[in-house]
Scaffold this motif. Structure first.
Motif, PDB file in Angstrom:
ATOM      1  N   GLY A 123      50.545   8.365  60.453  1.00  0.00           N
ATOM      2  CA  GLY A 123      50.477   8.402  61.909  1.00  0.00           C
ATOM      3  C   GLY A 123      49.895   9.644  62.531  1.00  0.00           C
ATOM      4  N   ALA A 124      49.833  10.752  61.754  1.00  0.00           N
ATOM      5  CA  ALA A 124      49.302  12.007  62.322  1.00  0.00           C
ATOM      6  C   ALA A 124      48.780  12.896  61.195  1.00  0.00           C
ATOM      7  CB  ALA A 124      50.393  12.732  63.113  1.00  0.00           C
ATOM      8  N   PRO A 125      47.817  12.404  60.410  1.00  0.00           N
ATOM      9  CA  PRO A 125      47.397  13.124  59.196  1.00  0.00           C
ATOM     10  C   PRO A 125      46.707  14.453  59.460  1.00  0.00           C
ATOM     11  CG  PRO A 125      45.923  11.286  59.634  1.00  0.00           C
ATOM     12  CD  PRO A 125      47.066  11.147  60.591  1.00  0.00           C
ATOM     13  N   GLY A 126      46.148  14.633  60.633  1.00  0.00           N
ATOM     14  CA  GLY A 126      45.462  15.882  60.934  1.00  0.00           C
ATOM     15  C   GLY A 126      46.326  16.910  61.629  1.00  0.00           C
ATOM     16  N   SER A 127      47.587  16.567  61.880  1.00  0.00           N
ATOM     17  CA  SER A 127      48.480  17.470  62.603  1.00  0.00           C
ATOM     18  C   SER A 127      49.169  18.430  61.645  1.00  0.00           C
ATOM     19  CB  SER A 127      49.541  16.661  63.367  1.00  0.00           C
ATOM     20  OG  SER A 127      48.921  15.809  64.310  1.00  0.00           O
ATOM     21  N   PRO A 128      49.249  19.705  61.984  1.00  0.00           N
ATOM     22  CA  PRO A 128      49.933  20.660  61.115  1.00  0.00           C
ATOM     23  C   PRO A 128      51.366  20.217  60.819  1.00  0.00           C
ATOM     24  CG  PRO A 128      48.716  21.823  62.819  1.00  0.00           C
ATOM     25  CD  PRO A 128      48.648  20.365  63.167  1.00  0.00           C
ATOM     26  N   PHE A 129      51.737  20.321  59.541  1.00  0.00           N
ATOM     27  CA  PHE A 129      53.066  19.940  59.069  1.00  0.00           C
ATOM     28  C   PHE A 129      53.738  21.195  58.538  1.00  0.00           C
ATOM     29  CE2 PHE A 129      56.328  18.465  56.270  1.00  0.00           C
ATOM     30  CZ  PHE A 129      56.687  17.179  56.652  1.00  0.00           C
ATOM     31  N   VAL A 130      54.769  21.654  59.231  1.00  0.00           N
ATOM     32  CA  VAL A 130      55.463  22.892  58.878  1.00  0.00           C
ATOM     33  C   VAL A 130      56.799  22.545  58.256  1.00  0.00           C
ATOM     34  CG1 VAL A 130      56.451  25.048  59.765  1.00  0.00           C
ATOM     35  CG2 VAL A 130      54.339  24.125  60.775  1.00  0.00           C
TER      36      VAL A 130
END
Length: 353
Positions: A123-130
Motif C-alpha cells: 500500500g505504500a512501498p515508496g514511503s519511509p519505514f522506520v
C-alpha cells in the motif's frame, strides 16, 4: 494537503512523542495501539493516560484501536491511508516477560513487523519505514569488550572502544533473551525488505530511550521506573553488577528528530545505533547520585547479586555512523536534564493522583 504519518504503538513513549512531533510540523497523524502493554505489565504500565492526552492536545489526531498481529486490519489501514511515512514502535519490550509469554512476544515483535512490512509493500512501498529496534539484537556480545571497574561504574578499557558499540558488533553466537531474538528477527526483516524490495527502511537500534511520557515498570523502562520509585520514596532494587552497569540515555524528542531526519532524506536498508552516546550516559549508581541531588535526599535502594540473563554490563551507543549521514542531528538534552524533567513530571502525576 498534509502528509499522513502512521505510528504504531502510538500511546507509548516514542509513539506518542512522534505523534506530537510530526503533528506540530503539519503532518496528519494516525496512531495504532491496542494497549496490550496493560495486559503485559498491569495498570502501572498502561499508557492510556498518554492516549487521553494525545486525543485532547493534538489537533486532528486519529486513533485506531488495532493489534499489529491483525494482518488484514493493517493491510486495509495502510491501503486506506497511503501514509507518506510509517513509524513502527509497537512491541513487547520486556526480557523477563518474553520468557514467560514466548508466543505473545514473538507474534507481536516479529510477526507484527512482518504484517506491517507487507502492508507497506502493498500500500505504500515508496514511503519511509522506520523501525524502532533495540541494542538487544546484539545479545550479550557487547560484554566481550574489555572493561575496567571504577568506583561508581564500569568503563571500556581500550581507547578504540571509547565511543561505544557500533553497528559492526555481531548479532550471532550470543545470548539475547527471547525478547532480543524476536526483535532481531524483526530487525532482519526490515533490512531485507529494504534490500530485496528496494523499500526505504531503517532500523534504529536504540539504547535506553526515555522521557517523561514513559510508563516505566520494574520489568521495562529503567530510568522511568527508577524516577517513579525515587519520587514516591519506595526502595529501588538494583539488579546485578553492584549498580555499576552503564547505559546511555536519549530523550524521546531526540529520537523523533532522528526519525524526522531519516524520513526527509531516506535511504534503503539502513541500520543505526541510536542513543545518548558519550554525551549522555551513566551507571545505576550515578543515576542514584543525580536523583539524590535533585530530590535533596538519598534514594532508598537495595542490591540483588543476580544479574538479568544477557544483561549488558557497559553499553554506550556509537552514533557516529548516523551522524555522518545526518550531520545536523544533535542531542537537545543530556542525562542530568532528562532526569530533572522526569522528576518534575513524576511529581506532577503524583500530586494529580
Amino acid at each position: 494537503m498534509a502528509r499522513t504519518l502512521l505510528v504504531t504503538g502510538s500511546s507509548g513513549l516514542i509513539g506518542s512523542q512522534a505523534v506530537r512531533h510530526f503533528a506540530a510540523r503539519g503532518w496528519r497523524t494516525v496512531g495504532v495501539d491496542n494497549h496490550m502493554r496493560a495486559q503485559f505489565f498491569g495498570s502501572g504500565g498502561d499508557p492510556r493516560w498518554n492516549l487521553e492526552r494525545l486525543v485532547t492536545e493534538v489537533p486532528d489526531f486519529d486513533h485506531r484501536e488495532l493489534d499489529v498481529r491483525d494482518r488484514r486490519g493493517l493491510a486495509d489501514l495502510v491501503r486506506e491511508l497511503k501514509p507518506a511515512a510509517i513509524v513502527h514502535c509497537a512491541a513487547q519490550p520486556s526480557h523477563d516477560l518474553a520468557a514467560s509469554r514466548p508466543f505473545d512476544d514473538f507474534e507481536v515483535n516479529a510477526l507484527g513487523t512482518l504484517n506491517l512490512l507487507e502492508a507497506a509493500r502493498a500500500g505504500a512501498p515508496g514511503s519511509p519505514f522506520v523501525f524502532l529496534s533495540t541494542n538487544k539484537v546484539y545479545g550479550d556480545a557487547p560484554n566481550e569488550y574489555p572493561l575496567v571497574e571504577q568506583p561508581r561504574r564500569f568503563e571500556f578499557a581500550r581507547a578504540e572502544d571509547f565511543q561505544g558499540i557500533d553497528e559492526t558488533c555481531r548479532i550471532d553466537r550470543s545470548t539475547h533473551s527471547l525478547f532480543g531474538a524476536s526483535k532481531a528477527s524483526a530487525d532482519l526483516l526490515v533490512q531485507e525488505y529494504g534490500r530485496y524490495f528496494g523499500m526505504p527502511t531503517v532500523c534504529f537500534r536504540g539504547g535506553c530511550l526515555t522521557g517523561p511520557a514513559h510508563s516505566g515498570v520494574e520489568l521495562h523502562g529503567f530510568l522511568s521506573w527508577l524516577v517513579d520509585t525515587a519520587v514516591s520514596g519506595r526502595t529501588y532494587t538494583v539488579i546485578g553488577h553492584g549498580g555499576k552497569q552503564v547505559r546511555d540515555q536519549i530523550h524521546s524528542h531526540d529520537v523523533c528528530t532522528a526519525i524526522e531526519a531519516f524520513i526527509e532524506a531516506p535511504r534503503s536498508a539502513e541500520v543505526y545505533n541510536l542513543g545518548g552516546g558519550r554525551e549522555s550516559n551513566g551507571s545505576v549508581l550515578e543515576c542514584l547520585d543525580l536523583l539524590a541531588d535533585l530530590l535533596g535526599r538519598e534514594v532508598p535502594h537495595r542490591f540483588e547479586r543476580r544479574a538479568r540473563v544477557g544483561d549488558h554490563v557497559c553499553y554506550i551507543s556509537d552514533t557516529r555512523r548516523f551522524r555522518s549521514h545526518y550531520p545536523h542531528w544533535t542531542l537537545s538534552r543530556r542525562l542530568p536534564e532528562i532526569l530533572a524533567e522526569m522528576v518534575d513530571q513524576a511529581g506532577e502525576r503524583s500530586r494529580a493522583a
